[in-house]
Design a protein around this motif. Structure first.
Motif, PDB file in Angstrom:
ATOM      1  N   GLN A  40       0.701  -1.218   0.023  1.00 19.75           N
ATOM      2  CA  GLN A  40      -0.011   0.107   0.011  1.00 19.75           C
ATOM      3  C   GLN A  40       0.944   1.168  -0.309  1.00 19.75           C
ATOM      4  N   ILE A  41       0.291   2.189  -0.614  1.00 15.60           N
ATOM      5  CA  ILE A  41       1.062   3.518  -0.794  1.00 15.60           C
ATOM      6  C   ILE A  41       0.663   4.349   0.372  1.00 15.60           C
ATOM      7  N   LEU A  42       1.598   4.779   1.346  1.00 21.22           N
ATOM      8  CA  LEU A  42       0.996   5.677   2.460  1.00 21.22           C
ATOM      9  C   LEU A  42       1.595   6.990   2.119  1.00 21.22           C
ATOM     10  N   ARG A  43       0.964   8.127   2.347  1.00 18.47           N
ATOM     11  CA  ARG A  43       1.432   9.522   2.271  1.00 18.47           C
ATOM     12  C   ARG A  43       1.568  10.089   3.761  1.00 18.47           C
ATOM     13  N   PRO A  44       2.669  10.138   4.260  1.00 15.77           N
ATOM     14  CA  PRO A  44       2.602  10.690   5.751  1.00 15.77           C
ATOM     15  C   PRO A  44       2.340  12.448   5.873  1.00 15.77           C
ATOM     16  N   VAL A  45       2.483  12.983   4.465  1.00 16.94           N
ATOM     17  CA  VAL A  45       1.803  14.535   4.518  1.00 16.94           C
ATOM     18  C   VAL A  45       0.932  14.461   3.608  1.00 16.94           C
ATOM     19  N   LYS A  46      -0.137  15.103   3.768  1.00 19.53           N
ATOM     20  CA  LYS A  46      -1.345  15.545   2.796  1.00 19.53           C
ATOM     21  C   LYS A  46      -1.194  16.883   2.276  1.00 19.53           C
ATOM     22  N   PHE A  47      -1.131  17.060   0.982  1.00 22.14           N
ATOM     23  CA  PHE A  47      -0.965  18.312   0.209  1.00 22.14           C
ATOM     24  C   PHE A  47      -2.270  18.836  -0.274  1.00 22.14           C
ATOM     25  N   ASP A  48      -2.651  20.045   0.197  1.00 20.98           N
ATOM     26  CA  ASP A  48      -3.677  20.766  -0.395  1.00 20.98           C
ATOM     27  C   ASP A  48      -3.644  21.114  -1.648  1.00 20.98           C
ATOM     28  N   THR A  49      -2.698  21.852  -2.092  1.00 26.22           N
ATOM     29  CA  THR A  49      -2.210  22.355  -3.474  1.00 26.22           C
ATOM     30  C   THR A  49      -0.855  21.964  -3.809  1.00 26.22           C
ATOM     31  N   ILE A  50      -0.855  21.574  -5.075  1.00 26.08           N
ATOM     32  CA  ILE A  50       0.512  21.056  -5.591  1.00 26.08           C
ATOM     33  C   ILE A  50       0.832  21.812  -7.151  1.00 26.08           C
ATOM     34  N   VAL A  51       1.868  22.904  -6.951  1.00 30.42           N
ATOM     35  CA  VAL A  51       2.180  23.679  -8.018  1.00 30.42           C
ATOM     36  C   VAL A  51       3.493  22.850  -8.657  1.00 30.42           C
ATOM     37  N   ILE A  52       3.341  22.559 -10.292  1.00 28.03           N
ATOM     38  CA  ILE A  52       4.385  22.272 -10.743  1.00 28.03           C
ATOM     39  C   ILE A  52       5.117  23.294 -11.497  1.00 28.03           C
ATOM     40  N   ASP A  53       6.316  23.412 -11.132  1.00 29.09           N
ATOM     41  CA  ASP A  53       7.115  24.845 -11.845  1.00 29.09           C
ATOM     42  C   ASP A  53       7.889  24.177 -12.994  1.00 29.09           C
ATOM     43  N   GLU A  54       8.208  25.186 -13.900  1.00 30.59           N
ATOM     44  CA  GLU A  54       8.721  24.822 -15.115  1.00 30.59           C
ATOM     45  C   GLU A  54       8.525  23.423 -15.709  1.00 30.59           C
ATOM     46  N   ALA A  55       7.246  23.213 -15.709  1.00 30.02           N
ATOM     47  CA  ALA A  55       6.507  22.198 -16.294  1.00 30.02           C
ATOM     48  C   ALA A  55       6.803  21.698 -17.699  1.00 30.02           C
ATOM     49  N   ALA A  56       7.220  22.631 -18.641  1.00 33.85           N
ATOM     50  CA  ALA A  56       7.820  22.311 -19.944  1.00 33.85           C
ATOM     51  C   ALA A  56       9.035  21.411 -19.856  1.00 33.85           C
ATOM     52  N   GLN A  57      10.053  21.677 -18.820  1.00 28.89           N
ATOM     53  CA  GLN A  57      11.052  20.810 -18.701  1.00 28.89           C
ATOM     54  C   GLN A  57      11.163  19.519 -18.343  1.00 28.89           C
ATOM     55  N   ALA A  58       9.661  19.201 -17.506  1.00 31.06           N
ATOM     56  CA  ALA A  58       9.580  18.020 -16.950  1.00 31.06           C
ATOM     57  C   ALA A  58       8.971  16.975 -18.176  1.00 31.06           C
ATOM     58  N   PRO A  59       9.455  15.500 -17.851  1.00 32.66           N
ATOM     59  CA  PRO A  59       8.787  14.492 -18.588  1.00 32.66           C
ATOM     60  C   PRO A  59       7.268  14.415 -18.183  1.00 32.66           C
ATOM     61  N   GLU A  60       6.304  13.863 -18.963  1.00 28.62           N
ATOM     62  CA  GLU A  60       4.931  13.914 -18.470  1.00 28.62           C
ATOM     63  C   GLU A  60       4.715  13.072 -17.173  1.00 28.62           C
TER      64      GLU A  60
END
Length: 501
Positions: free
Chosen positions: A158-178
């Protein structure tokens, strides 16, 4: 360009809001900012720390386990030799997760790692979770967002997430693989904000054992795929206000790449002490025409990070003459311009030139450690007061230039020579690389390159050099070096004032 100012305010506003849960308890909302590279993530951290009023203890930067070990973490046994390690800027280290964990009561009360590794690791993980949940903004790379065990854990399939994130911002998204955009986005509970410029560099895919169709999929930027769908335009916004560059630096990228839509929202006062490099108050660009030859240089094997630059046939290129000019410029900025080393960055398309320049700085300039030297790919998303670009491409050291500059553009020029030069630019032919390189500087920009070779190889470079010529910004390497030597003599022989006069 203005995106950090825009979404920085949005993150700041979101971080001030708390959430009242079903039981009536107030919960702190944690927001995450991801970027494709460590340089880009550190740039976001630097801006949030210096330009906002968010307390330092509420901003946490998560580095990879490899980097944490290099900086003293004893989790899972501590340091071990690695081929690649990112250098954390000294003024940013206090915001890192491993730095904060070392100061927690859980770790101080934990048994020593030597001889009690399991107990120490358990206390370390608990301290990490506590630090992250007490933060309001967590900054990391896209890969670490779904690979770092402090952010995502696997237990009993199972995947556990110790921290829950309300908002996630992806900066420089053009440089990141999908995948590096989609996987972190899955961790958001409320919203995802994707920020980037599809007219700048796309993903670097260093894997060489993948089939060609899969590589092409990974090279397709997420933003470019989104914008191919007309319906996505309705959910997108162009930030045409730029808060970084001096207007003269902004002018060419705006007209060449953005249909002259960029507008200035920045006031940069002129600094007379820098007149030796930029003599005109309204023109903060310079092109040093350097005709020194290029040569082959060894390039390290690419890593899995986005910090790798493209190489050609497992080798890279360097230009010793351009490296000397870059070092001379740094010396002039530090001594005469009274600039700080951390305000200067030297960027180049080639990894071999990066190491050539770094070696030259260490040899010629004491205290040059904090001058940032990197490839265009690795420094996308970064900015500095002063940017020096070394384009490297020139005539090879084993090829004689058979035509002087005046004849190279005449009707009698050899068509074969013109064609040869036209195809010599390699990765420099990517207009996105030029766009990124030209838009990193805030106060002053200096380009070093062979104007003839660059002009004959690409329309973008031709337009750039013609624009600089019209504005009187083109100077030969010899004239610049002579001017620099004269400046240094003036500094050394400047008469001292008589205190009793």
């Amino acid at each position: 360009m203005g995106k950090l100012d825009r979404f920085g305010r949005d993150i700041l506003e979101a971080s001030r809001q708390d959430f009242v849960g079903p039981a009536g308890n107030q919960e702190v909302l944690v927001n995450q900012v991801c970027a494709p590279s460590n340089h880009a993530a550190d740039h976001v951290l630097d801006r949030l720390v210096s330009d906002t009023d968010v307390p330092a203890h509420l901003i946490t930067r998560v580095y990879s386990r490899f980097i944490e070990r290099a900086y003293g973490s004893l989790y899972k046994g501590g340091a071990w030799k690695a081929e690649y390690s990112f250098e954390i800027q000294p003024h940013l280290e206090e915001h890192s997760l491993h730095w904060k964990v070392h100061g927690t009561s859980q770790l101080r009360m934990a048994p020593p790692a030597h001889g009690h590794q399991k107990a120490y690791d358990k206390a370390y993980v608990e301290a990490e979770t506590r630090v992250l949940n007490q933060s309001k903004i967590v900054i990391t790379t896209c890969a670490n967002a779904y690979l770092h065990s402090a952010l995502m854990q696997e237990e009993k399939q199972q995947i556990l997430r110790p921290v829950k994130f309300d908002t996630i911002v992806i900066d420089e998204a053009a440089q990141a693989p999908e995948p590096d955009v989609v996987l972190p986005s899955a961790c958001a509970t409320t919203r995802v904000v994707v920020v980037g410029d599809h007219k700048q560099l796309g993903p670097v895919v260093p894997e060489r054992n993948l089939c060609s169709p899969y590589v092409n999929i990974l090279k397709m930027p997420f933003l470019e795929r989104m914008l191919k769908n007309p319906r996505r335009w309705e959910a997108s916004t162009m930030l045409n206000m730029q808060y970084r560059m001096h207007p003269s630096i902004r002018s060419f990228p705006s007209s060449q790449f953005y249909d002259s839509k960029l507008e200035d929202r920045v006031a940069i006062p002129h600094r007379p002490e820098l007149n030796r490099i930029w003599p005109e108050a309204k023109e903060h660009r310079r092109f040093i025409d350097c005709r020194t030859p290029q040569s082959m240089g060894l390039s390290p094997e690419l890593t899995r990070t986005c910090d790798a630059a493209l190489t050609e046939n497992k080798t890279s290129l360097k230009n010793v003459g351009e490296a000397k000019v870059a070092a001379g410029l740094c010396s002039l900025l530090l001594k005469q311009g009274r600039c700080e080393a951390r305000d200067i960055a030297i960027i180049t398309p080639y990894r071999a030139q990066q190491y050539e320049i770094r070696g030259r700085l260490q040899k010629d300039i004491p205290g040059s450690k904090h001058i940032l030297v990197g490839t265009v790919h690795s420094l996308q998303g970064s900015e500095r007061e002063f940017i020096i670009i070394s384009f490297v491409r020139s005539i090879s050291d084993d090829v004689q230039d058979i035509a002087p500059s005046e004849e190279a553009t005449s009707m009698g020029d050899s068509l074969a020579l013109r064609e040869m030069r036209k195809t010599r630019l390699g990765i420099l032919e990517d207009s996105r690389l030029l766009n990124v390189a030209l838009t990193r500087a805030k106060y002053g920009l200096v380009c070093i390159g062979n104007s003839e070779v660059l002009s004959n190889g690409s329309k973008d470079y031709y337009d750039l050099i013609q624009d600089l010529k019209r504005r009187g910004c083109l100077v030969s390497r010899e004239d610049f070096l002579q001017n620099g030597r004269s400046s240094q003599r003036l500094i050394r022989h400047k008469p001292r004032r008589c205190l009793n006069a």
